[in-house]
Scaffold this active site. Structure first.
Site, PDB file in Angstrom:
ATOM      1  N   GLY A 123      29.063   7.108 -25.356  1.00 46.81           N
ATOM      2  CA  GLY A 123      29.810   7.505 -24.165  1.00 46.81           C
ATOM      3  C   GLY A 123      28.920   7.825 -22.979  1.00 46.81           C
ATOM      4  O   GLY A 123      29.369   7.825 -21.832  1.00 46.81           O
TER       5      GLY A 123
ATOM      6  N   LYS B 127      37.520  16.666 -16.293  1.00 49.01           N
ATOM      7  CA  LYS B 127      38.225  15.379 -16.284  1.00 49.01           C
ATOM      8  C   LYS B 127      39.376  15.380 -17.278  1.00 49.01           C
ATOM      9  O   LYS B 127      40.475  14.933 -16.984  1.00 49.01           O
ATOM     10  CB  LYS B 127      37.259  14.239 -16.652  1.00 49.01           C
ATOM     11  CG  LYS B 127      36.283  13.852 -15.565  1.00 49.01           C
ATOM     12  CD  LYS B 127      35.404  12.700 -16.087  1.00 49.01           C
ATOM     13  CE  LYS B 127      34.151  12.556 -15.223  1.00 49.01           C
ATOM     14  NZ  LYS B 127      33.177  11.646 -15.852  1.00 49.01           N
TER      15      LYS B 127
ATOM     16  N   CYS C 294      37.065   8.400 -21.424  1.00 54.56           N
ATOM     17  CA  CYS C 294      37.095   7.972 -22.831  1.00 54.56           C
ATOM     18  C   CYS C 294      37.774   8.983 -23.751  1.00 54.56           C
ATOM     19  O   CYS C 294      38.390   8.600 -24.744  1.00 54.56           O
ATOM     20  CB  CYS C 294      35.689   7.665 -23.312  1.00 54.56           C
ATOM     21  SG  CYS C 294      34.489   8.951 -22.974  1.00 54.56           S
TER      22      CYS C 294
ATOM     23  N   HIS D 163      35.019   9.004 -30.653  1.00 55.21           N
ATOM     24  CA  HIS D 163      35.197  10.398 -30.260  1.00 55.21           C
ATOM     25  C   HIS D 163      36.246  11.052 -31.157  1.00 55.21           C
ATOM     26  O   HIS D 163      37.343  10.530 -31.319  1.00 55.21           O
ATOM     27  CB  HIS D 163      35.699  10.485 -28.811  1.00 55.21           C
ATOM     28  CG  HIS D 163      34.658  10.152 -27.775  1.00 55.21           C
ATOM     29  ND1 HIS D 163      33.350   9.880 -28.075  1.00 55.21           N
ATOM     30  CD2 HIS D 163      34.754  10.050 -26.411  1.00 55.21           C
ATOM     31  CE1 HIS D 163      32.681   9.629 -26.957  1.00 55.21           C
ATOM     32  NE2 HIS D 163      33.505   9.724 -25.945  1.00 55.21           N
TER      33      HIS D 163
ATOM     34  N   GLN E 204      31.907  14.138 -29.378  1.00 55.53           N
ATOM     35  CA  GLN E 204      31.826  12.834 -28.742  1.00 55.53           C
ATOM     36  C   GLN E 204      30.563  12.057 -29.100  1.00 55.53           C
ATOM     37  O   GLN E 204      29.486  12.634 -29.256  1.00 55.53           O
ATOM     38  CB  GLN E 204      31.928  13.023 -27.218  1.00 55.53           C
ATOM     39  CG  GLN E 204      33.218  13.723 -26.827  1.00 55.53           C
ATOM     40  CD  GLN E 204      33.407  13.874 -25.316  1.00 55.53           C
ATOM     41  OE1 GLN E 204      33.881  14.899 -24.843  1.00 55.53           O
ATOM     42  NE2 GLN E 204      33.055  12.870 -24.559  1.00 55.53           N
TER      43      GLN E 204
ATOM     44  N   ARG F  10      18.174  -4.068  -8.718  1.00 56.62           N
ATOM     45  CA  ARG F  10      17.013  -4.302  -9.575  1.00 56.62           C
ATOM     46  C   ARG F  10      17.178  -5.537 -10.458  1.00 56.62           C
ATOM     47  O   ARG F  10      16.235  -6.232 -10.791  1.00 56.62           O
ATOM     48  CB  ARG F  10      16.806  -3.058 -10.464  1.00 56.62           C
ATOM     49  CG  ARG F  10      15.508  -2.942 -11.164  1.00 56.62           C
ATOM     50  CD  ARG F  10      15.362  -1.495 -11.649  1.00 56.62           C
ATOM     51  NE  ARG F  10      16.704  -0.929 -11.885  1.00 56.62           N
ATOM     52  CZ  ARG F  10      17.272  -0.777 -13.100  1.00 56.62           C
ATOM     53  NH1 ARG F  10      16.605  -1.119 -14.174  1.00 56.62           N
ATOM     54  NH2 ARG F  10      18.478  -0.247 -13.224  1.00 56.62           N
ATOM     55  N   SER F  11      18.426  -5.789 -10.874  1.00 58.31           N
ATOM     56  CA  SER F  11      18.682  -6.875 -11.806  1.00 58.31           C
ATOM     57  C   SER F  11      19.231  -8.139 -11.133  1.00 58.31           C
ATOM     58  O   SER F  11      19.117  -9.234 -11.690  1.00 58.31           O
ATOM     59  CB  SER F  11      19.688  -6.413 -12.874  1.00 58.31           C
ATOM     60  OG  SER F  11      19.143  -5.354 -13.617  1.00 58.31           O
TER      61      SER F  11
ATOM     62  N   THR G 290      25.462  -5.171 -17.100  1.00 55.37           N
ATOM     63  CA  THR G 290      24.392  -5.005 -18.087  1.00 55.37           C
ATOM     64  C   THR G 290      24.464  -3.674 -18.847  1.00 55.37           C
ATOM     65  O   THR G 290      23.749  -3.495 -19.824  1.00 55.37           O
ATOM     66  CB  THR G 290      23.006  -5.094 -17.413  1.00 55.37           C
ATOM     67  OG1 THR G 290      22.942  -4.085 -16.387  1.00 55.37           O
ATOM     68  CG2 THR G 290      22.787  -6.458 -16.780  1.00 55.37           C
ATOM     69  N   GLY G 291      25.305  -2.751 -18.397  1.00 57.90           N
ATOM     70  CA  GLY G 291      25.426  -1.450 -19.065  1.00 57.90           C
ATOM     71  C   GLY G 291      26.179  -1.564 -20.384  1.00 57.90           C
ATOM     72  O   GLY G 291      26.614  -2.637 -20.786  1.00 57.90           O
TER      73      GLY G 291
ATOM     74  N   SER H 291      23.012  -4.060 -10.557  1.00 55.01           N
ATOM     75  CA  SER H 291      22.309  -3.367  -9.468  1.00 55.01           C
ATOM     76  C   SER H 291      21.229  -4.265  -8.869  1.00 55.01           C
ATOM     77  O   SER H 291      20.835  -5.276  -9.457  1.00 55.01           O
ATOM     78  CB  SER H 291      21.665  -2.105 -10.022  1.00 55.01           C
ATOM     79  OG  SER H 291      20.687  -2.478 -10.958  1.00 55.01           O
TER      80      SER H 291
END
Lengths: 373, 373, 373, 373
Positions: free
Chosen positions: A184, A209, A153, A246, A180, A39-40, A12-13, A37
């Site tokens: 993101g 990163k 990314c 980006h 960016q 919740r969903s 869902t993200g 998660s």
């Protein structure tokens, strides 16, 4: 040809939504399972998700029921053997190994295992040979499952631009300053009060990163580990009021001399898949992984992010640097090439390399693969 | 104390408007004369100008009649001897010398003469002694007039942050990547279609200006010229969707070792005016020219640009650099500290140094100053 | 089938660029001729134009030479008989009649002749029968040429939402408050300093256009003129920081009672082409001209503007009005459905109705059509 | 004069921050006590709060310890008798009565009790006489405490513009379409992905609040209740990409004829405080509550929101309406005049009217006020 069943973790993200967008009508894969998660879980997808893309949510997906984010929650035989994971790092750290242990190919967009020694960090055009690392993973040996990751990314666009140059001229060191997009950070992510008319010169862990992933991505496969590329990178990461895309300003010093024309050639001749994979093609791979924009004021997110359906990295403004050798600008779509598309492309190359063929694995390992569905 | 009469060239533009805002109720100066291009000359100010600031246009200014942008157009005795010029470079190149020849102190915000050998390029807190160069100018010798310039909007914030470090540790080289506000391009300037949801990684001549001006600003006055500072700078300049406030990411290498605490001290102890000027103060000078923001995600244009009424430069995120010594972020209000305020501050220090006192000049030169008004 | 040759007036502007984007690979039309203002005429298209769309400029178009904006400048036989005009009103007023007089079908996006008695103002789904008006035009009688116009970008989305309701319930009066995208003002158009973090509650002539065009669009063809619809409209027009997509808040009073379900049905059943045209389809017509978005916070420009490839109008938030009968929100892509797509759709329906068939005209008028190419 | 001790509920939110900004250096009040949710209680203010204003967080406030959001949590005698509450409605509903019962004057910005019969909903310039309602409150009778509310951020600007017209011409009905800033939703509030390049045509409960509050605000005090104004309002509420400043498009029908000049006069002559309060002034009241902007494209949030230090409402574009009598645009700073400033102004008028004088209350009620501090 029958399409392989794929599951999505974190469906869902923002990256989950892009995965659904890219896998709908995919020639090789079919979305068979969606998890979210606690919740969903248990809800219909369209009840749990605030769809934020400008193409319609496919009705078949809308009606699917979300499963819990765990291999155990799904009846035997229904869990897909291919899991694309779009989870936060902390959650990924806990969940992804459980799916790998359950015999799944986990293709992860999270940072949790990117720097783990026996986990490949892969951009197919750049370092597909790193995928051999999966055979070193304990999960692989025991259940056939494994974890493969794609980079951050920002690292993806940057390394696509660097790889052809590294190959020819050797990169010694570089500065990168990023601008960016807010996507993101996921949804709700960046608060509008933080970014309207503003710049936020800080993104948690992002500079670290970028610095560490580049060395691994440009490194070489040395049998049981990756020999990191010997380059030094200093990054400045910033958030700006851009929805997608980006932009990165780069100053680079090479080990060998490189002319303007040689650099443009290196980018132009950078083929979608090289070496042993030459001649093959992947459905989501752009014809041209790196394109040079001739205009003086390009690349720009609004105008260039959708080149190659969002999978092409655009470079521009190649010019001499006062301190290092050359300067240029890199632009890449952060939720397509930089996240969902990166994972889909990894799934595709794994399919092409036979790493999604469990019978083959079973034969090689004289074992019965876990719950093939 | 009677206030000195000041004229503004380019009074209707964005910098011209800021000049009016800053000079209204100024303790030392009074706006006595406003000039604009031929198209606007002869009109009332409020008819010719689209006022774009969020403080009201003062009624007295609104009712003033715009003069032509030339010294000859104004009756003898009415032309102020102090001219603050906010003109495009090409126009400035032609007009500013005519005002200097007419005996005016021309305090210019344009780039036209910044790099000219006998023209001072000044930030009062940094290099006020460069103002001595004006005595080398032919105009000065003949009529008492001269040209003084302030730097480019990006160079001002940067050099304010660098100067205290250069003094203590010596700057050898640095990378700068900017994210610049649209107001820097004037009005109408940047088209909204170019900047909404976008970044433009190019600003004409900006990288060049930043590179060359820093050497002069941090240089030393050597009697008849400026000995440039021996530093190398590489700049990447970008336009972002911010109204006011330029943000700059900096990586710097020093000649001497510098600790975190020493750098913070250098900034904290950087006094508004030093050396021979110590103990004096200028009406528009901020108490603290450089402030360090402790929060992890600062400085930010929306939150920090108005520190010190827009005259303070904010630094933040001091941290080690992988390639050079240290990295940090600089923020400065581009139309206040970076343009109008820079010119006003130059006018103030010239007043303090007696360079706006024509009788003194006349006595020294045994001459009669041109049309003192 | 051979594609008809089309010319574009004002080819380098924002609407001109959209026309090129939509006509590239069009099944019925081929871009054969591009014209621009004197400043650009004679140049290659890619030299004269700053391409601002996120799809690439087609190489064939890039290499075309721009012609002057006049029928006389082009050799006999090369001027296309179909001219789509994307000109400013003042220029259109002077130029479009010359092309009509030269025997061209002028399909205009400008406001110059929209309210002229014998000029049709057409949205094919709404009032295609108004096209019969062209036979009343003097140009048509003499040379076969004529002028057809499409409405203002705000009026198109609004009238698409209103037409199915007007047909069933009769619209007596309505309030409209718009939030319009910056692309509606062309390029450079709205200055970024005017719209970042801002709203401009004024767009020149926009409220007047919206008020007068709706009556004509919803009017009926009465042989030699249009009998305007008897409705009253009050408009408030605003510019907001959106790149593409006009949002309109509407309160409407009907002549007959209408339930929630009846209104949704009217929109859902509104067919792409009705009456005599039923059964036909046009290449650029969306399957669903008006779609209702169920979500409580829709339509939104970012998410809904590209429905139906930018040709569908989205409505949402249907709810009772305290003062009138019902309230709702309308969203429409202003440079696709609201400009370039509107003109292309008009060209398509003219083709379908035989109005681009000059031999047919010649036979009917016993005349020889001017320079058929 | 000694300053009265004031406490702030919800001190870390956006409105809480504005309250701190406005009460620092206030001539009548001193911030003595700050409270926040359980998560923050016990922390230093600067540890619990992400300060989002562009003026510095005062060091004295930064060092204060946050109390729990309840009267019981504070030692006897330390709880200020004046509590300004910036809470979400659900929390306010539970907490504000407890403070009133504890003898505090609760000046609330929340919607929880705005429409309660014996709770005044007040804009001092408009309906200060409604404050008499507090004497009907049970809390008042028992402990001296009471609740006073200020309106919704949209209602305040609108009613300031309407009140002078209602007084002279009588408002019968009106349409309002709003374009509201993101700061109205607090922090983090609106996600940047929802508002960059976008409009959201829905704000929960906002249209309802606007419709019901206007009737009460323009109503008359009838001894034990407010006789609502007999007007009908239909609202369309939208969120746009603006940081601060709500813009509202209004069409209004009067009961009596009103000319253009009469309307401008009504606004110009609208005095800060009228009736029994004439001659007095409040520290935060603007000299001119309603200002008319003459320019054709005003008011605009970026340029006009800070008029009168953010407390003046700007109107513009007065013009005839096709359907009702007149149309105009209203602009008001939503977190200053529309929230924090509204509460501070209510505190000031309560002080002026003697409603913060507990000894006076005690004498009148022959009672001992609760824990006066």
């Amino acid at each position: 040809m029958e399409r392989r069943r794929v599951g999505i973790l974190g469906a869902t993200g923002m990256v989950g939504q892009r995965l659904i967008q890219m896998l709908t009508n995919h020639p090789w894969f079919e979305i068979a399972w969606l998890a979210a998660s606690d919740r969903s879980a248990g809800k219909r997808y369209d009840e749990a998700c605030r769809w934020k893309l400008d193409t319609p949510l496919p009705p078949r997906i809308a009606a699917m029921t979300l499963m819990p984010n765990a291999p155990e929650g799904t009846p035997e035989g229904e869990l897909p053997k291919i899991i694309i994971a779009a989870l936060d790092a902390a959650v990924a750290y806990e969940l992804e190994p459980r799916f790998a242990a359950a015999g799944c190919a986990v293709i992860s967009n999270s940072s949790a295992f990117r720097m783990t020694t026996d986990v490949p960090l892969v951009i197919p055009e750049v370092n597909a040979e790193h995928l051999n690392l999966i055979e070193r993973q304990t999960w692989r040996k025991e259940s056939g499952g494994y974890i493969v990751t794609n980079p951050n990314c920002c690292a993806i666009g940057l390394v696509l631009a660097l790889a052809p140059l590294h190959e020819r001229f050797g990169i010694e060191k570089l500065f990168v300053s990023t601008m960016q997009a807010v996507s993101g950070a996921g949804y709700p992510g960046v608060a509008s009060l933080d970014i309207l008319g503003n710049v936020v010169p800080f993104i948690k862990n992002e500079e670290e990163k970028l610095q560490e992933e580049c060395g691994k991505l440009l490194g070489t496969f040395a049998g049981d580990h990756i020999a990191f590329a010997d380059l030094k990178l200093s990054a400045h990461c910033n958030r700006v009021a851009v929805e997608d895309g980006h932009t990165e300003c780069v100053s680079v010093q090479f080990r060998k001399p490189a002319t303007y024309e040689q650099i443009l050639s290196a980018w132009a001749e950078f083929a979608p898949l090289r070496g042993i994979h030459e001649g093959h093609s992947l459905p989501s791979a752009p014809d041209q992984p790196v394109e040079y924009a001739e205009e003086i004021d390009r690349p720009q997110p609004r105008l260039d992010k959708m080149r190659g359906a969002g999978m092409t990295t655009t470079v521009g403004r190649l010019r001499p640097c006062t301190l290092f050798d050359w300067k240029f600008v890199v632009l890449s779509h952060n939720t397509i090439r930089g996240a969902a598309g990166a994972a889909v492309l990894n799934a595709e190359i794994l399919a092409m390399l036979g790493k999604l063929d469990w019978k083959k694995w079973a034969a090689q390992h004289q074992a019965v693969p876990a719950g093939v569905a």
